[in-house]
Design a protein around this motif. Structure first.
Motif, PDB file in Angstrom:
ATOM      1  N   ALA A   2      48.164   4.676 -41.346  1.00 23.38           N
ATOM      2  CA  ALA A   2      48.929   4.664 -42.584  1.00 23.38           C
ATOM      3  C   ALA A   2      50.386   4.277 -42.352  1.00 23.38           C
ATOM      4  CB  ALA A   2      48.846   6.026 -43.260  1.00 23.38           C
ATOM      5  N   GLU A   4      51.537   2.144 -40.689  1.00 22.02           N
ATOM      6  CA  GLU A   4      51.699   0.704 -40.492  1.00 22.02           C
ATOM      7  C   GLU A   4      52.159  -0.005 -41.765  1.00 22.02           C
ATOM      8  OE1 GLU A   4      48.883  -3.054 -39.199  1.00 22.02           O
ATOM      9  OE2 GLU A   4      48.218  -1.008 -38.781  1.00 22.02           O
ATOM     10  N   LEU A   6      50.402  -1.276 -44.390  1.00 22.82           N
ATOM     11  CA  LEU A   6      49.662  -2.502 -44.670  1.00 22.82           C
ATOM     12  C   LEU A   6      49.901  -2.937 -46.111  1.00 22.82           C
ATOM     13  CD1 LEU A   6      46.269  -1.644 -42.950  1.00 22.82           C
ATOM     14  CD2 LEU A   6      47.686  -3.630 -42.395  1.00 22.82           C
ATOM     15  N   ASN A   8      47.922  -4.956 -47.636  1.00 23.93           N
ATOM     16  CA  ASN A   8      46.583  -5.044 -48.228  1.00 23.93           C
ATOM     17  C   ASN A   8      45.648  -4.190 -47.378  1.00 23.93           C
ATOM     18  OD1 ASN A   8      43.979  -5.681 -48.984  1.00 23.93           O
ATOM     19  ND2 ASN A   8      44.199  -7.889 -48.776  1.00 23.93           N
ATOM     20  N   ASP A   9      45.283  -3.032 -47.895  1.00 24.27           N
ATOM     21  CA  ASP A   9      44.357  -2.150 -47.172  1.00 24.27           C
ATOM     22  C   ASP A   9      43.030  -2.031 -47.917  1.00 24.27           C
ATOM     23  OD1 ASP A   9      45.085  -0.605 -49.334  1.00 24.27           O
ATOM     24  OD2 ASP A   9      45.444   1.215 -48.170  1.00 24.27           O
ATOM     25  N   ARG A  10      42.739  -3.026 -48.763  1.00 19.34           N
ATOM     26  CA  ARG A  10      41.550  -2.993 -49.613  1.00 19.34           C
ATOM     27  C   ARG A  10      40.274  -2.747 -48.798  1.00 19.34           C
ATOM     28  NH1 ARG A  10      42.441  -7.622 -51.982  1.00 19.34           N
ATOM     29  NH2 ARG A  10      43.374  -6.876 -53.919  1.00 19.34           N
ATOM     30  N   LEU A  12      39.903  -1.293 -45.905  1.00 18.16           N
ATOM     31  CA  LEU A  12      39.844   0.053 -45.335  1.00 18.16           C
ATOM     32  C   LEU A  12      39.477   1.070 -46.409  1.00 18.16           C
ATOM     33  CD1 LEU A  12      43.010  -0.044 -43.020  1.00 18.16           C
ATOM     34  CD2 LEU A  12      40.643  -0.674 -42.475  1.00 18.16           C
ATOM     35  N   ARG A  13      40.005   0.879 -47.615  1.00 18.19           N
ATOM     36  CA  ARG A  13      39.658   1.786 -48.715  1.00 18.19           C
ATOM     37  C   ARG A  13      38.176   1.666 -49.072  1.00 18.19           C
ATOM     38  NH1 ARG A  13      42.354   0.197 -53.260  1.00 18.19           N
ATOM     39  NH2 ARG A  13      43.563  -1.472 -52.298  1.00 18.19           N
ATOM     40  N   ASP A  73      40.623 -10.621 -46.824  1.00 20.87           N
ATOM     41  CA  ASP A  73      41.168  -9.262 -46.727  1.00 20.87           C
ATOM     42  C   ASP A  73      41.195  -8.677 -45.320  1.00 20.87           C
ATOM     43  OD1 ASP A  73      41.656  -8.545 -49.624  1.00 20.87           O
ATOM     44  OD2 ASP A  73      39.560  -9.145 -49.726  1.00 20.87           O
ATOM     45  N   GLY A 142      51.324  -6.862 -41.103  1.00 18.37           N
ATOM     46  CA  GLY A 142      50.796  -5.989 -42.137  1.00 18.37           C
ATOM     47  C   GLY A 142      50.125  -6.684 -43.296  1.00 18.37           C
ATOM     48  N   PRO A 145      44.386  -5.932 -42.570  1.00 15.00           N
ATOM     49  CA  PRO A 145      43.948  -5.190 -41.385  1.00 15.00           C
ATOM     50  C   PRO A 145      43.289  -6.119 -40.366  1.00 15.00           C
ATOM     51  CG  PRO A 145      43.158  -4.168 -43.416  1.00 15.00           C
ATOM     52  CD  PRO A 145      43.667  -5.524 -43.778  1.00 15.00           C
ATOM     53  N   ASN A 207      42.421  -1.917 -36.768  1.00 12.07           N
ATOM     54  CA  ASN A 207      42.359  -0.978 -37.895  1.00 12.07           C
ATOM     55  C   ASN A 207      40.944  -0.561 -38.256  1.00 12.07           C
ATOM     56  OD1 ASN A 207      44.616  -3.242 -38.656  1.00 12.07           O
ATOM     57  ND2 ASN A 207      45.344  -1.168 -39.056  1.00 12.07           N
TER      58      ASN A 207
END
Length: 365
Positions: A2, A4, A6, A8-10, A12-13, A73, A142, A145, A207
């Motif tokens: 977290a 980091e 990012l 765009n962490d789409r 990972l979510r 992504d 960033g 990922p 990531n």
């Protein structure tokens, strides 16, 4: 990761089962021969020499990101699953138009002592991979990922015994049926290296990670439960433990067992947050089997990209609507790696069409 920040962490979510605005997208082998910029960068360099150059590997990793943002992504580090057998002491060569070749494969159990190192220095022998990850993270800044990856123990052992790719898998089948205990011994040794390799990739900045069991479908359901699944489960159970020892936060884990359609239910309970599907699965049926336990990844036939824009649009419509029941627990990908003859513009069309169709479908949840 977290801290980091990012942008765009789409992906990972989605991997964690959290709400996303659209399906996150990436494709296997997205940094590779179908891109003219890859061929220009690689030039006449030996494939594994490129893998061992952090500068070149990071440059190639970023090529699809530079080309396809904002639709893509995630990046995946440019490397190869066969760096693990190399670290274990085996010679692997990449032969043009033939693929990977082991000049001296494992053919008898007594060769284990002479052809495999007793102890593998993962942090040292595979340092170039970790350096490439660190270099790539700087260049990504960033934006998306970064995936780390590894070959699954069964797939790696198959290569090590066959001496390369295979259509019949005679040598590895001879091994497992004649020498089942020795096979388990080598699979365990590979597993130990794989876990440390993944842990060090995460320590370097990956990531999310993916385990490629490319030859899983060569096993019967019963043999998959003996020679593949136990080691896949070990990886998912032991990797978080090893990361804790390194004082590194856990990351989402993906398993992609190509051809193991019979094991989807078991793979959903194997400890991974994401289960990759090859193109032989019906998305809606896979969603029913998964029952929300994991995020699914896949699974358009890479061959559809040869069909042109109309065919891609048609297949994307089926793909997105097929995964509708996953209610956002879906990472869009192909059902296998993108192949060299694909027009990069057609892959871009694939990404854009997924976004277009998903805009409508994702309003519903």
């Amino acid at each position: 990761m977290a801290a980091e920040n990012l942008k765009n962490d789409r992906i990972l979510r989605a991997a964690r089962g959290e709400k996303v605005d659209r399906p996150p997208m990436w494709v296997m082998r997205q940094a590779g021969r179908y891109l003219p910029e890859y061929n220009a960068t690689k030039g006449n360099n030996d494939f594994f020499a490129v893998c061992r150059s952090p500068e070149l590997a990071s440059e190639i990793t970023l090529q699809p990101i530079e080309r396809y943002l904002p639709h893509i992504d995630a990046a995946i580090i440019f490397s190869d699953i066969l760096v693990v057998p190399q670290a274990m002491g085996m010679t692997v060569e990449m032969i043009e138009k033939r693929g990977p070749v082991f000049p001296s494969p494992l053919r008898q159990p007594e060769e284990i002592a002479t052809k495999l190192k007793e102890k593998v220095d993962v942090a040292g022998d595979l340092k170039y991979v970790f350096d490439a990850i660190r270099e790539t993270k700087k260049k990504l800044d960033g934006r998306v990922p970064l995936y780390g990856f590894v070959g699954a123990p069964w797939t790696l052992l198959s290569y090590m015994v066959e001496g390369g790719g295979s259509k019949m898998f005679c040598e590895i089948k001879r091994w497992v049926f004649k020498h089942p205990e020795e096979s388990k011994h080598v699979l365990q040794r590979i597993t130990d290296v794989v876990i440390e390799f993944l842990a060090r990739q995460v320590e370097a900045g990956a990531n999310i990670v993916q385990v490629f069991d490319s030859w899983a479908g060569e096993l019967s359901p019963a043999d998959f439960r003996v020679f593949s699944l136990p080691y896949l489960r070990q990886i998912s159970a032991r990797l978080p433990q090893r990361l804790a020892e390194l004082n590194v936060a856990p990351v989402p884990m993906t398993v992609f067992a190509k051809g193991a359609w019979f094991a989807l239910d078991e793979l959903c309970d194997s400890g991974y947050q994401v289960v990759g599907l090859d193109w032989t699965y019906d998305p809606a049926e896979a969603v029913k089997v998964a029952r929300g336990r994991v995020t699914l990844q896949g699974n358009m036939d890479p061959g559809a990209l040869y069909g042109g824009k109309e065919a891609i649009t048609r297949e994307v419509e089926k793909l997105v609507r097929g995964f509708k029941g996953a209610k956002g627990r879906w990472i869009c990908n192909l059902g296998h790696g993108i192949t060299p003859g694909v027009n990069p513009e057609d892959l871009g069309h694939f990404f854009k069409e997924v976004e277009r169709v998903a805009t409508e479908v994702y309003k519903e949840f």
